[in-house]
Structures are given as C-alpha cells and as structure tokens.
Design an enzyme around this catalytic site. Structure first.
Site, PDB file in Angstrom:
ATOM      1  CD  GLU A 258       3.251  -6.801  -5.397  1.00 43.63           C
ATOM      2  OE1 GLU A 258       3.511  -6.566  -6.175  1.00 43.63           O
ATOM      3  OE2 GLU A 258       2.335  -5.878  -4.905  1.00 43.63           O
ATOM      4  CE  LYS A 260      -4.433  -4.049   1.684  1.00 40.28           C
ATOM      5  NZ  LYS A 260      -3.935  -2.817   2.559  1.00 40.28           N
ATOM      6  NE  ARG A 265      -2.495   2.851  -5.439  1.00 40.88           N
ATOM      7  CZ  ARG A 265      -3.199   1.840  -5.912  1.00 40.88           C
ATOM      8  NH1 ARG A 265      -4.075   1.320  -5.193  1.00 40.88           N
ATOM      9  NH2 ARG A 265      -2.971   1.384  -7.163  1.00 40.88           N
ATOM     10  NE  ARG A 280      -7.817   4.197  -2.374  1.00 45.18           N
ATOM     11  CZ  ARG A 280      -8.798   4.414  -3.049  1.00 45.18           C
ATOM     12  NH1 ARG A 280      -9.132   5.589  -3.772  1.00 45.18           N
ATOM     13  NH2 ARG A 280      -9.985   3.754  -2.739  1.00 45.18           N
ATOM     14  CD  GLU A 310       0.623   1.834   1.050  1.00 44.25           C
ATOM     15  OE1 GLU A 310       0.318   1.891  -0.198  1.00 44.25           O
ATOM     16  OE2 GLU A 310      -0.235   1.678   1.862  1.00 44.25           O
ATOM     17  CG  PHE A 350       2.752  -1.482  -5.339  1.00 39.12           C
ATOM     18  CD1 PHE A 350       1.670  -1.184  -6.309  1.00 39.12           C
ATOM     19  CD2 PHE A 350       2.620  -1.060  -4.119  1.00 39.12           C
ATOM     20  CE1 PHE A 350       0.714  -0.346  -5.851  1.00 39.12           C
ATOM     21  CE2 PHE A 350       1.650   0.097  -3.638  1.00 39.12           C
ATOM     22  CZ  PHE A 350       0.802   0.378  -4.863  1.00 39.12           C
ATOM     23  NE  ARG A 427     -13.103  -1.451  -4.761  1.00 40.34           N
ATOM     24  CZ  ARG A 427     -12.205  -0.968  -3.676  1.00 40.34           C
ATOM     25  NH1 ARG A 427     -11.257  -1.633  -3.487  1.00 40.34           N
ATOM     26  NH2 ARG A 427     -12.333   0.364  -3.440  1.00 40.34           N
ATOM     27  CE  LYS A 433      -9.466  -4.160  -0.332  1.00 38.46           C
ATOM     28  NZ  LYS A 433      -9.618  -2.613  -0.228  1.00 38.46           N
TER      29      LYS A 433
HETATM   30  P1  ATP Z   1      -8.833   0.707  -1.528  1.00 34.99           P
HETATM   31  O1  ATP Z   1      -7.767   1.509  -1.826  1.00 34.99           O
HETATM   32  O2  ATP Z   1      -8.969  -0.780  -2.075  1.00 34.99           O
HETATM   33  O3  ATP Z   1     -10.212   1.304  -1.783  1.00 34.99           O
HETATM   34  P2  ATP Z   1      -8.296   1.030   1.102  1.00 34.99           P
HETATM   35  O4  ATP Z   1      -7.735   2.373   0.673  1.00 34.99           O
HETATM   36  O5  ATP Z   1      -9.156   0.909   2.397  1.00 34.99           O
HETATM   37  O6  ATP Z   1      -8.800   0.373  -0.219  1.00 34.99           O
HETATM   38  P3  ATP Z   1      -7.101  -1.395   1.648  1.00 34.99           P
HETATM   39  O7  ATP Z   1      -8.193  -2.080   1.576  1.00 34.99           O
HETATM   40  O8  ATP Z   1      -6.150  -1.489   2.729  1.00 34.99           O
HETATM   41  O9  ATP Z   1      -7.088   0.207   1.473  1.00 34.99           O
HETATM   42  O10 ATP Z   1      -6.038  -1.804   0.396  1.00 34.99           O
HETATM   43  C1  ATP Z   1      -5.541  -1.304  -0.856  1.00 34.99           C
HETATM   44  C2  ATP Z   1      -4.471  -0.331  -0.787  1.00 34.99           C
HETATM   45  O11 ATP Z   1      -3.116  -1.180   0.073  1.00 34.99           O
HETATM   46  C3  ATP Z   1      -3.770   0.296  -1.845  1.00 34.99           C
HETATM   47  O12 ATP Z   1      -4.620   1.285  -2.096  1.00 34.99           O
HETATM   48  C4  ATP Z   1      -2.430   0.544  -1.405  1.00 34.99           C
HETATM   49  O13 ATP Z   1      -2.315   1.879  -0.676  1.00 34.99           O
HETATM   50  C5  ATP Z   1      -2.191  -0.414  -0.545  1.00 34.99           C
HETATM   51  N1  ATP Z   1      -1.095  -1.213  -0.685  1.00 34.99           N
HETATM   52  C6  ATP Z   1       0.086  -1.791   0.247  1.00 34.99           C
HETATM   53  N2  ATP Z   1       0.996  -2.582  -0.243  1.00 34.99           N
HETATM   54  C7  ATP Z   1       0.388  -2.801  -1.605  1.00 34.99           C
HETATM   55  C8  ATP Z   1       0.832  -3.788  -2.781  1.00 34.99           C
HETATM   56  N3  ATP Z   1       1.837  -4.576  -2.697  1.00 34.99           N
HETATM   57  N4  ATP Z   1       0.131  -3.569  -3.863  1.00 34.99           N
HETATM   58  C9  ATP Z   1      -0.850  -2.662  -4.100  1.00 34.99           C
HETATM   59  N5  ATP Z   1      -1.426  -2.092  -2.874  1.00 34.99           N
HETATM   60  C10 ATP Z   1      -0.815  -2.130  -1.836  1.00 34.99           C
END
Ligand code: ATP
Length: 600
Positions: A258, A260, A265, A280, A310, A350, A427, A433
């Site tokens: 998908e 990103k 979130r 989040r 998102e 998503f 996790r 990712k």
């Molecule tokens: P994490 O949430 O994994 O602790 P983070 O807040 O630093 O890390 P990222 O590492 O950028 O964020 O990646 C996770 C976030 O990506 C998710 O919490 C969500 O908000 C976002 N996201 C964007 N597109 C998607 C998708 N298609 N599926 C799931 N998450 C997505």
C-alpha cells in the site's frame, strides 16, 4: 483500603531497579486491594486519574500553586517551602520533610486532642478527582483547599506521593508492561495470562478497567472482550526494512503493498450519526477535523464501525499531497473552520477493525480490506489506500517509486496469509514499512526519548545544548541510552528547550533509565524526538542492547541530528533496543554487499 499501603509501596518502588522486584512489590499491593477499587489503585500507581483518551480535565495545579498548598498544609511560609525545593530539587521530598517536622507537633497535639484521620485509597482518589473537576470561577481556591486538606491528613510518605502525583511526576514512573505483569501474577495465575491481559488492554486502552474486569469477573471474561465503538484501540505498528526481496520473504512471499501516506493516523469511530476520531496516541482529535467527521458520516455505510486511515494535507490549487508538517495548522483550538478551508485534507483508509457487532481485528487482512471497500463510498477526498498485490520485488520497487512520486513516504507491505490479523498495540512483521532514504547511510530515522541534558558552552553557556537520548527496552521496561544529540536544533528549538525540559528535570537518574554516563541533569523519560545519524555504531558507554552484539558494548548513533519533536508518541512508542539491533545487523549486511572501491 488504607492509602498508606499504596504510599509505602511507591516509596519502596523508588529504591528498587530490578524488574522482578518491582513486579513483586506491585503484586503484593494488588493482593491487598479489594477488587472493586483495583482500577483506582492501577490509575494512581500509573500517575493518572483516568486514561488520557477520555479527555477528562487535568488536575490543573501548577508548581507555584503546589508550593502554596504545601505551605498551608504544613503551616510554614511559602518562601520556606521554596528554599527547601531549591535544596532538594524536588517538591515531593520537600513536602515529606516538612510533614515530618509538622507531624512531631501534630502528634503532641493529637495526644491531647485525639484527632487524626486516616487516608484511604478511595478518599484520596475522590479528592484528586474533585481537584481536577474544579473548573471556572473560584476553582483556583477550591483546588488549593482540597489539596491542602489532603496533605494535612497525610503522613510524610503519603504527602510525598500526593505531591508527586499532582505534579504529574508519577506518569513516567511505572510502565503499563510492569503493571500487567503484576496483574497476571495476582489474578491470572502467572505469565500464561499475560497475553490475554495485554490483548484486552490493547482493545480497551484502559488498564484500570481491564484490571477491574479481571479482578471481579476473572480471566475468562477478559478473553471475551471485543472492540467497542467510542473506545480507542491501540494501533498496530510496523517493522521496518529496506530490501524489497527480503521484505517480501518476511511477509510470506506474496503481499499487499500500500502507499504509505505522510500524514496523521486516524482511527475513526462511527455510531449512527456520531463520529469520534482518535490519533496514533489515542487522543481525541475530532475537533481538529470536522471535515473528516463529515466525510466519514456521508461516505461510510455502516451503523457501528471502526476504521483506520491516514489524514493527509493537500495543496488546494494543485491537489498535490503535502507532508505531515502541514497538518500542524490543524492543532489550533479556536476558529478551526477557517483553517479547514485553508488547509484541506484527504483521507486514505487502510483498515477495518469493527463492523456492526463483529470484531474484525481477528480476521485476516484480505477479509478486512474487502469488507472495508464494501462499506466505503469513495470520493475525491475520501478513499481506500492505493495498493497492489504482488510477490515480485521489482514490481514492489516500481510501486514504491510511484508512491514517492505522488508525495508519499514509501510503501507499507502487509502479509496476507491466514494469520494476518490486526495485532492491536503490537509491532510485528505482519506490516513492514519501506521508506524513502533520508539521503544518509542510516536508512531511517529513529524515535528516542530524552533522559538527560547537558549545558552548552560559549554562546549557549548555562543553557541546555545537548540531550541524552534513549531507546525503549520493553522486556526490561527500561530506557537505554543511545547517543548525545547536540546538532540539528534550530536556534528557536534551543531557546525553547529550557522550558520544555523544566517540568521533567530531576536530581537523580529516573529508575526506568539505564545509563552509565552522568548527565548534567536527569530528565524524566517523557519527551520523544526523531533522530537521524550517519550510521549505527557500537559503543562502550551506551547501554542500548548492551552485550547483545558484542560484550561490553551497546548500540549508538554516529553524528546524530535532531529532526523534530514527536509529541504524538508516548515514551513506550520510541524505537526499541531490539529494533536498533536489527537495524545495525541490516547495516552490516548492506556494507558487506556494497562493491569495494575500484572493483568493476
Ligand atoms: P510507528 O507508527 O511505526 O511507530 P512512526 O509514527 O514514526 O512509526 P512511520 O514509521 O512513518 O511512523 O510509519 C507508520 C505510520 O505510517 C502509521 O502509524 C500510519 O500513520 C502511517 N501510514 C501511512 N500509510 C499507511 C498504510 N497504508 N498502512 C498503515 N499505516 C500507514
């Protein structure tokens, strides 16, 4: 239940650092707690009155007000309290000392008059609730009166606890993980019950409530817990990787890829015509996104549903997606309707977690996605995340490039086998990712927690210039140091550092911090920052995953740079020590694979 049991436990907890001892002390406390008030005990030891997501009022007692409260309760002047705070650097300690002195006088008094009220857990909890609920005109005086009344009846140890609680100092004290371990020991018959408790917590996000169900109804009731519209579910999180072939192998061969999106979130709850949106961090952010609420109401065809997606800002002239930072405009409290027009957003859904009485978190992702697509009416601004299904690394890479060219951060690769459930609060490798390179050898940023600070030199003398950063180790429930970061801050970031750190500064290292170096000041592990660096290295002075990769060495970051604060993350959401171990191992492989200079 006498409050002194709780205060004594908290006092002893300050002195132990081994996790097993902490669990044993908490377990003892829970054993002495009547089941009907176990929720209150759990909240109090976590330093809260209720889960943050409930959006209930905070205590609203500043440091200045607390000094007044202590002076009133202990019959001393405010300047005496201030002086003591200066000496001890700790309001709780100051209250304890003054109560100790006052108690001598009071015991002489009570000896002749015979009055002394014993605090109970319920009376303390209820008074703290009253303090929080005192709002509006006259509330300042009411808060002072209530708090001073509590302290007057408190013993020195109880006073220390109450003051620390009001200050918010206990929030970082004991992690949810440790509390769950202790609950498993007391009510679940041991560690086998731990996953059941954890799952219930991940679905309900309220450890007090989970403890109460467990204590009163037992483990079987916890097993039956389902998501409920209006109660946020702790989000499923992704592992990270940067090699398309290995990513697909880890996901089980074929996977859903998908876009990103680079936004915020959102967990959207809909019941009839009511919408609640959680972030989040499980904060209620509905007021920031009235337009999203409206879109969800008109375009999700279901009575009771929880979906995830998102929210992304876009340029209203070109329609292009904009980076996450643009959403900051939505953080304001007033006149949100103006910002809504100037900074429009799109929503990309998503996942589906709950639908009309049915728990979808236990279903495989394809089933969740199919049902999601059925209930969503797509519009230009409200749609399902773009995806492909593939087992071909080249196709994955092509889709990744396409995602980047459309303003995304990369792709999310999601396993689609029969066990690809929604792992709330965890996790894992079901989601991976794969993000754009930050044009540095370190493939991704990490999120680390501030645990200490150092004063700057020269122009910045006397002010903080460098921070000691730590990763989270969930097994030990500790924060382990990774690096000192002093670059990447803009001047305005540095100017704000003083005020930002102030409420969290402490004289001694926090018991959940594992550090071998000495900081100029220690800081409660609360603030999370995003950090990038040149590469990961091994270092004898840092404690992150110490001994895991090499005896006597932990993982560190070379040339770390501050990128931004991550107020949307709790300290326990920081990058884990284990993740850093894996990043280090991948970095080694990458170096091994790189062609040697001079080779064809
Ligand atoms: P994490 O949430 O994994 O602790 P983070 O807040 O630093 O890390 P990222 O590492 O950028 O964020 O990646 C996770 C976030 O990506 C998710 O919490 C969500 O908000 C976002 N996201 C964007 N597109 C998607 C998708 N298609 N599926 C799931 N998450 C997505």
């Amino acid at each position: 239940m006498p409050f002194k049991l709780l205060a004594e436990t908290m006092d002893r907890l300050e002195l132990v650092s081994a996790r097993t001892q902490m669990i044993a002390l908490l377990a003892n406390l829970f054993k002495s707690t009547p089941p009907e008030i176990i929720d209150k005990v759990v909240y109090l030891v976590s330093g809260v009155l209720w889960p943050d997501w409930k959006g209930m009022p905070e205590l609203g007692v500043s440091e200045k007000l607390l000094i007044k409260v202590i002076s009133l309760a202990c019959n001393v002047s405010e300047s005496q309290v201030e002086q003591l705070v200066k000496n001890t650097g700790d309001l709780g300690k100051a209250a304890e000392t003054l109560k100790g002195k006052a108690q001598v006088k009071v015991s002489l008094f009570t000896f002749t008059q015979g009055v002394s009220r014993e605090l109970t857990v319920s009376s303390v909890y209820n008074t703290l609730v009253k303090i929080a609920q005192a709002q509006g005109e006259g509330s300042r005086d009411l808060k002072i009166r209530l708090a001073a009344g509590l302290l007057r009846d408190a013993s020195p140890k109880e006073a220390k606890f109450i003051v620390r609680f009001i200050e918010g100092k206990l929030r970082a004290g004991i992690g949810d993980a440790t509390i769950m371990d202790a609950l498993a020991v007391v009510y679940g018959g041991g560690s086998a019950a731990r996953p059941v408790i954890e799952r219930a917590y991940n679905l309900r996000s309220d450890l007090g409530e989970v403890a109460k169900i467990l204590a009163i109804e037992g483990l079987e009731s916890l097993k039956r817990i389902k998501p409920e519209v209006g109660i946020p579910i702790r989000p499923m999180l992704a592992e990270r990787h940067n090699d398309p072939k290995e990513i697909l192998a880890k996901a089980g061969g074929i996977a859903l890829i998908e876009y990103k999106y680079d936004g915020e979130r959102a967990q959207i709850h809909k019941k009839g015509n009511k919408i609640v949106i959680y972030s989040r961090r499980l904060e209620n952010i509905t007021h920031q996104y009235p337009d999203v609420a409206e879109m969800a109401l008109s375009n999700i065809n279901a009575d009771e549903v929880i979906v995830e997606g998102e929210i992304v800002a876009y340029d209203k002239d070109t329609g292009e997606l904009l980076p996450f930072q643009e959403l900051m405009h939505r953080k304001r409290k007033h006149d949100i309707h103006i910002v809504v027009k100037d900074y429009p957003v799109k929503v990309f859904l998503f996942d589906l977690l709950y639908l009309n009485g049915e728990d979808y978190t236990v279903k495989p992702i394809i089933e969740r996605r199919t049902a999601l697509e059925k209930i969503v009416r797509e519009t230009e601004d409200f749609m399902v995340a773009k995806y492909i299904k593939t087992s071909d690394p080249e196709e994955l890479e092509k889709f990744f490039m396409q995602a980047i060219s459309e303003g995304c951060e990369g792709v999310m690769v999601k396993a689609i086998h029969k066990d690809s459930i929604y792992q709330a609060g965890a996790r894992g490798w079901l989601w991976i990712k794969f993000k754009r390179d930050y044009r540095s050898e370190m493939i991704d940023t990490v999120d680390l927690v501030v645990v200490g600070a150092f004063y700057g030199k020269g122009r910045r003398g006397g002010k903080f210039g460098t921070l000691l950063m730590a990763a989270y180790n969930p097994e030990k429930d500790m924060f382990e140091t990774v690096c000192k970061v002093g670059s990447g801050f803009k001047d305005e970031d540095l100017d704000k550092l003083q005020d930002l750190l102030k409420p969290y500064i402490r004289s001694k290292k926090h018991p959940r911090v594992d550090a071998e170096m000495e900081a100029d000041v220690w800081v409660d592990p609360i603030l999370v920052a995003e950090i990038i660096g040149a590469e990961l290295t091994l270092s004898p002075i840092h404690t992150c995953a110490k001994g895991v990769l090499k005896p006597d060495a932990g993982i560190s970051i070379r040339f770390p740079r501050f990128i931004r604060w991550r107020p949307d993350k709790r300290p326990e959401d920081a990058t884990t020590s284990q993740e850093l171990v894996e990043m280090y191992q991948r970095q080694l492989k990458k170096v091994a694979k790189a062609p040697v200079e001079g080779e064809a």
